[in-house]
Design a protein around this motif. Structure first.
Motif, PDB file in Angstrom:
ATOM      1  N   LYS A 236       0.817  -1.211   0.000  1.00  9.48           N
ATOM      2  CA  LYS A 236       0.000   0.000   0.000  1.00  9.48           C
ATOM      3  C   LYS A 236       0.855   1.266   0.000  1.00  9.48           C
ATOM      4  O   LYS A 236       0.381   2.342  -0.356  1.00  9.48           O
ATOM      5  CB  LYS A 236      -0.928   0.009   1.225  1.00  9.48           C
ATOM      6  CG  LYS A 236      -2.009  -1.067   1.215  1.00  9.48           C
ATOM      7  CD  LYS A 236      -3.083  -0.777   0.186  1.00  9.48           C
ATOM      8  CE  LYS A 236      -4.294  -1.672   0.363  1.00  9.48           C
ATOM      9  NZ  LYS A 236      -4.032  -3.092   0.160  1.00  9.48           N
ATOM     10  N   THR A 237       2.144   1.153   0.399  1.00  4.66           N
ATOM     11  CA  THR A 237       2.970   2.354   0.558  1.00  4.66           C
ATOM     12  C   THR A 237       4.328   2.284  -0.121  1.00  4.66           C
ATOM     13  O   THR A 237       5.050   3.281  -0.137  1.00  4.66           O
ATOM     14  CB  THR A 237       3.214   2.633   2.055  1.00  4.66           C
ATOM     15  OG1 THR A 237       3.905   1.512   2.638  1.00  4.66           O
ATOM     16  CG2 THR A 237       1.899   2.844   2.793  1.00  4.66           C
ATOM     17  N   THR A 238       4.684   1.144  -0.674  1.00 15.92           N
ATOM     18  CA  THR A 238       6.038   0.950  -1.208  1.00 15.92           C
ATOM     19  C   THR A 238       5.960   0.086  -2.465  1.00 15.92           C
ATOM     20  O   THR A 238       5.109  -0.799  -2.554  1.00 15.92           O
ATOM     21  CB  THR A 238       6.934   0.257  -0.162  1.00 15.92           C
ATOM     22  OG1 THR A 238       6.931   1.024   1.050  1.00 15.92           O
ATOM     23  CG2 THR A 238       8.366   0.115  -0.651  1.00 15.92           C
ATOM     24  N   ASP A 261      11.215   2.028   1.986  1.00 14.23           N
ATOM     25  CA  ASP A 261       9.948   2.314   2.650  1.00 14.23           C
ATOM     26  C   ASP A 261       9.369   3.652   2.213  1.00 14.23           C
ATOM     27  O   ASP A 261      10.071   4.674   2.186  1.00 14.23           O
ATOM     28  CB  ASP A 261      10.129   2.313   4.179  1.00 14.23           C
ATOM     29  CG  ASP A 261      10.230   0.907   4.744  1.00 14.23           C
ATOM     30  OD1 ASP A 261       9.938  -0.047   4.006  1.00 14.23           O
ATOM     31  OD2 ASP A 261      10.610   0.767   5.926  1.00 14.23           O
ATOM     32  N   ASP A 262       8.101   3.627   1.834  1.00 13.53           N
ATOM     33  CA  ASP A 262       7.320   4.804   1.441  1.00 13.53           C
ATOM     34  C   ASP A 262       7.723   5.383   0.083  1.00 13.53           C
ATOM     35  O   ASP A 262       7.208   6.439  -0.299  1.00 13.53           O
ATOM     36  CB  ASP A 262       7.388   5.903   2.510  1.00 13.53           C
ATOM     37  CG  ASP A 262       6.808   5.436   3.834  1.00 13.53           C
ATOM     38  OD1 ASP A 262       5.787   4.714   3.807  1.00 13.53           O
ATOM     39  OD2 ASP A 262       7.379   5.768   4.893  1.00 13.53           O
ATOM     40  N   GLU A 264       7.047   4.979  -3.608  1.00 12.64           N
ATOM     41  CA  GLU A 264       6.169   4.346  -4.586  1.00 12.64           C
ATOM     42  C   GLU A 264       6.557   4.825  -5.978  1.00 12.64           C
ATOM     43  O   GLU A 264       6.739   6.023  -6.191  1.00 12.64           O
ATOM     44  CB  GLU A 264       4.707   4.717  -4.311  1.00 12.64           C
ATOM     45  CG  GLU A 264       4.161   4.215  -2.995  1.00 12.64           C
ATOM     46  CD  GLU A 264       2.722   4.649  -2.784  1.00 12.64           C
ATOM     47  OE1 GLU A 264       1.831   4.056  -3.418  1.00 12.64           O
ATOM     48  OE2 GLU A 264       2.495   5.592  -1.998  1.00 12.64           O
ATOM     49  N   GLU A 487      -3.088  12.858  -2.849  1.00 13.86           N
ATOM     50  CA  GLU A 487      -2.545  11.941  -1.858  1.00 13.86           C
ATOM     51  C   GLU A 487      -2.801  12.423  -0.425  1.00 13.86           C
ATOM     52  O   GLU A 487      -3.071  11.614   0.469  1.00 13.86           O
ATOM     53  CB  GLU A 487      -1.046  11.765  -2.092  1.00 13.86           C
ATOM     54  CG  GLU A 487      -0.342  10.822  -1.132  1.00 13.86           C
ATOM     55  CD  GLU A 487      -0.717   9.360  -1.299  1.00 13.86           C
ATOM     56  OE1 GLU A 487      -0.387   8.549  -0.420  1.00 13.86           O
ATOM     57  OE2 GLU A 487      -1.350   9.025  -2.327  1.00 13.86           O
ATOM     58  N   ARG A 491      -4.408  10.324   2.726  1.00 16.34           N
ATOM     59  CA  ARG A 491      -3.725  10.109   4.003  1.00 16.34           C
ATOM     60  C   ARG A 491      -4.510  10.690   5.174  1.00 16.34           C
ATOM     61  O   ARG A 491      -4.380  10.214   6.306  1.00 16.34           O
ATOM     62  CB  ARG A 491      -2.323  10.721   3.948  1.00 16.34           C
ATOM     63  CG  ARG A 491      -1.418  10.037   2.934  1.00 16.34           C
ATOM     64  CD  ARG A 491       0.008  10.524   3.022  1.00 16.34           C
ATOM     65  NE  ARG A 491       0.859   9.879   2.019  1.00 16.34           N
ATOM     66  CZ  ARG A 491       2.191   9.956   1.999  1.00 16.34           C
ATOM     67  NH1 ARG A 491       2.823  10.671   2.918  1.00 16.34           N
ATOM     68  NH2 ARG A 491       2.886   9.346   1.056  1.00 16.34           N
ATOM     69  N   ASP A 575      -1.198  -1.482   6.218  1.00 14.80           N
ATOM     70  CA  ASP A 575      -0.826  -0.125   5.816  1.00 14.80           C
ATOM     71  C   ASP A 575      -2.037   0.786   5.673  1.00 14.80           C
ATOM     72  O   ASP A 575      -1.893   2.009   5.646  1.00 14.80           O
ATOM     73  CB  ASP A 575      -0.053  -0.150   4.492  1.00 14.80           C
ATOM     74  CG  ASP A 575       1.340  -0.722   4.644  1.00 14.80           C
ATOM     75  OD1 ASP A 575       1.909  -0.583   5.739  1.00 14.80           O
ATOM     76  OD2 ASP A 575       1.858  -1.315   3.678  1.00 14.80           O
ATOM     77  N   GLU A 576      -3.224   0.203   5.550  1.00 16.01           N
ATOM     78  CA  GLU A 576      -4.442   1.006   5.406  1.00 16.01           C
ATOM     79  C   GLU A 576      -5.112   1.264   6.756  1.00 16.01           C
ATOM     80  O   GLU A 576      -5.558   2.375   7.038  1.00 16.01           O
ATOM     81  CB  GLU A 576      -5.429   0.301   4.473  1.00 16.01           C
ATOM     82  CG  GLU A 576      -6.721   1.055   4.226  1.00 16.01           C
ATOM     83  CD  GLU A 576      -6.577   2.253   3.307  1.00 16.01           C
ATOM     84  OE1 GLU A 576      -7.452   3.131   3.339  1.00 16.01           O
ATOM     85  OE2 GLU A 576      -5.571   2.318   2.563  1.00 16.01           O
TER      86      GLU A 576
END
Length: 677
Positions: A236-238, A261-262, A264, A487, A491, A575-576
């Motif tokens: 979901k994030t990477t 990480d993070d 995308e 985005e 978030r 991640d959600e």
């Protein structure tokens, strides 16, 4: 009077956990009793349901031809026929004059799902023609559980080969040798985790890649240039992308940028300044993404150069490539934008007639084509396929979805409203109604979702006209957690901010009431899957605001589901929603989880719909929720559960069955709201 089924309560902390015993005789008896109770309660609506079904069906052109797509020597298209549940797939020789007219005398039937279904459930996954047009690879789900069987059809002889592989996700990707297929296998959590390479005529398949991290899905696809294969690994994030020359499918994939990480990103292959190049959409410089380019020979991250900078006001949602242009799918001020960058010419934005609409690149056609196709629709305007000339920006409407019978788009008013959330944030609402309905309180159907960054852009519905013609207003609450405003909007409605989705929806309902569009006694709400969680949460918080609610395959048992990593998709969902094994996250989810927060109070009339074979939201979420509601609520309003015992997350598979499901939901609403004071 029919008697509602009362589910027994177990001695465990979760009183209705016993409903999770799939295929248990007691569970099936209970679900069938709920179905029978629904039919008994709605029996008097039978003539209305049939009227609605015929009404909706009467607006749809039952025998129709899709817009043909030119590719190589052929035109590919689908034909629907009255009485058939599914479209048939065809091709015919491509006219030499560039026309899109098909020749029935020369057409070739490629696939007939009606014959394959034989009256049962069927869902077509992949449908992909080999680069030399000699073979068709396709996949079928015959139960609704989204596990597919794989097939290859020889389009010259008609011979069909069943590939001997199990637990497939349905994807199939050709290499350029016309002999090699890549496909993915599902793990026990229903996650595509292994990529295999299969050579036609050989036994077995070779494992190419295995993704061990339970948060990541893998997906293989062809680049726009048709010269490269791309393996995308994403949580979901990477994300992480690997590529392979499609002409050498036995080679090894190479990684463009190792996961971080993070970070995308996704990639495509095409041409830039006359040279083969990689184009990369990445969030490394900002959450709304920027566009980068790299040479074909050096695609690694250290060689990326910026083409389009990050813009905090504009979300870069997607990228489409042709030989002579790249096309950006943007989102600005809550609306989708198509921005075209023709090589050697000034960029421009596609101009459209409506204030609120849905717009996407439907088909880039062949890579060398100077044209692409856009799909455009609005709440009051049926879907159009528009041809866009990339160099000039000239548009042509090639096809508009017909509405049979009396219909005038201008008889309906489409509006964009804004509601104020408790923290002052402005929440967009899209709305449509007949002109004469506005100006006085009316029955109103409010829809919401608000998860995964998905955008609920306004869409046209043949079925919805049956409500609008009966004096309804239809509205969409674009709450935080969706992607409508970029985005940051997404978030602001996930993880520790999830409560914003619920308060935003309530704010939209209150705004519509305060503005005179409706009254609580006339307000119906609806959402499906994660949108069902939204509906369940707001019903617990403000039940007096609503007269009726429809929750389709609702994710209402979120706390228990997120604590069970053996269920499909749970780990990837951390991640959600967060991982409830963390005490702080547990407390947060427990504070809004619909099932956990059912209490002794009056609720509006509720219809819940589940799919027994649903692998995404298990059938028991709706069943447990309804059981707890029935034992707890203090009112006499209708509470109904419908479980499709032969369907999955998307409901029944045929088009007529889908219309019957809509007719059932509408008749439920009309029954409930007809008794409103």
């Amino acid at each position: 009077m029919p008697h509602a089924p009362i589910a027994r309560q177990a001695s465990s902390t979760d009183l209705y956990a016993w409903l999770e015993q799939r295929d248990d005789a007691e569970v099936l008896t209970h679900l069938r009793a709920e179905n029978a109770y629904l039919e008994a309660e709605l029996a008097e609506q039978g003539p209305l349901r049939e009227q609605l079904f015929e009404e909706i069906k009467g607006r749809i052109r039952e025998t129709d031809l899709s817009l043909p797509s030119p590719w190589g020597p052929w035109l590919y298209y689908q034909r629907t026929t009255a009485g058939d549940e599914y479209p048939r797939h065809y091709r015919c020789p491509r006219p030499t004059d560039g026309a899109l007219s098909v020749d029935p005398a020369q057409e070739q039937l490629l696939l007939d799902p009606n014959a394959l279904a034989d009256g049962g459930f069927i869902a077509l996954g992949a449908f992909t023609i080999s680069p030399d047009h000699s073979l068709l690879a396709y996949s079928l789900d015959t139960s609704g559980d989204e596990i597919y069987h794989l097939f290859v059809k020889d389009l010259t002889s008609g011979a069909i080969t069943t590939l001997p592989f199990d637990d497939c996700d349905g994807s199939l990707t050709w290499a350029n040798d016309n002999q090699t297929l890549f496909f993915a296998e599902l793990d026990d959590a229903h996650r595509p985790h292994k990529l295999y390479r299969h050579t036609l005529g050989q036994d077995g398949a070779e494992l190419v890649f295995e993704e061990a991290d339970g948060r990541f899905f893998l997906h293989c696809y062809r680049s726009s240039s048709e010269r490269q294969l791309i393996l995308l690994l994403s949580s979901k994030t990477t994300s992480e992308s690997w590529v392979l020359d499609a002409a050498t499918p036995q080679g090894a994939f190479r990684c463009l940028a190792p996961r971080e990480d993070d970070h995308e990103y996704d990639v495509d292959h095409g041409q830039l300044d006359g040279q083969w190049a990689w184009l990369i959409r990445s969030n490394q410089s900002g959450i709304n993404f920027a566009l980068y380019a790299a040479s074909e020979a050096q695609p690694e991250r250290q060689h990326w150069r910026e083409l389009i900078a990050h813009d905090p006001q504009v979300m870069l949602e997607g990228l489409s490539l042709n030989a002579d242009a790249y096309v950006l799918s943007l989102r600005e001020a809550g609306l989708p934008i198509i921005q075209v960058h023709p090589h050697g010419l000034p960029s421009y934005r596609v101009q459209l007639p409506d204030a609120a609409y849905s717009l996407s690149v439907q088909d880039t056609l062949e890579f060398a084509s100077p044209l692409i196709r856009l799909r455009y629709e609005a709440l009051n305007r049926p879907a159009q396929i528009r041809q866009l000339e990339l160099a000039s920006g000239a548009q042509q409407v090639l096809k508009e979805t017909p509405v049979l019978g009396p219909f005038d788009a201008d008889a309906y008013v489409s509006q964009r409203l804004w509601a104020s959330a408790a923290d002052g944030t402005q929440i967009p609402i899209s709305l449509v109604a007949k002109r004469e309905v506005l100006g006085q309180p009316a029955p109103l159907y409010l829809y919401g979702y608000g998860a995964y960054g998905e955008s609920l852009d306004p869409w046209f519905s043949h079925a919805r006209l049956s409500l609008l013609e009966r004096g309804f207003v239809f509205a969409i609450a674009h709450v935080r957690g969706g992607g409508e405003l970029g985005e940051a909007w997404y978030r602001a409605g996930k993880l520790e901010h999830k409560a914003n989705s619920f308060s935003d929806f309530i704010a939209c309902a209150e705004h519509l009431i305060a503005s005179g569009y409706t009254r609580p006694q006339q307000l119906a709400i609806s959402g499906g899957s994660a949108g069902g969680l939204l509906i369940g949460a707001v019903l617990n918080q403000r039940p007096e605001l609503f007269a009726a609610a429809i929750a389709e395959v609702p994710f209402v048992d979120v706390l228990n589901t997120m604590q069970n990593p053996d269920l499909p998709l749970t780990v990837t969902e951390y991640d959600e929603w967060g991982d409830p094994h963390d005490p702080e996250v547990y407390a947060r989810i427990k504070s809004y989880a619909p099932y956990e927060n059912v209490r002794a109070q009056a609720y509006p009339a509720i219809l819940a719909v589940a799919g027994y074979n649903d692998s995404r939201v298990q059938y028991w979420e709706a069943a447990k929720w309804v059981a707890k509601l029935r034992a707890s609520k203090t009112d006499n309003h209708l509470l109904l559960l419908k479980t499709d015992l032969d369907a999955g997350h998307g409901g029944m598979s045929g088009r007529y069955q889908a219309l019957k499901d809509v007719a059932l939901e509408y008749s439920f609403l009309l029954k409930v709201l007809a008794s409103a004071p």
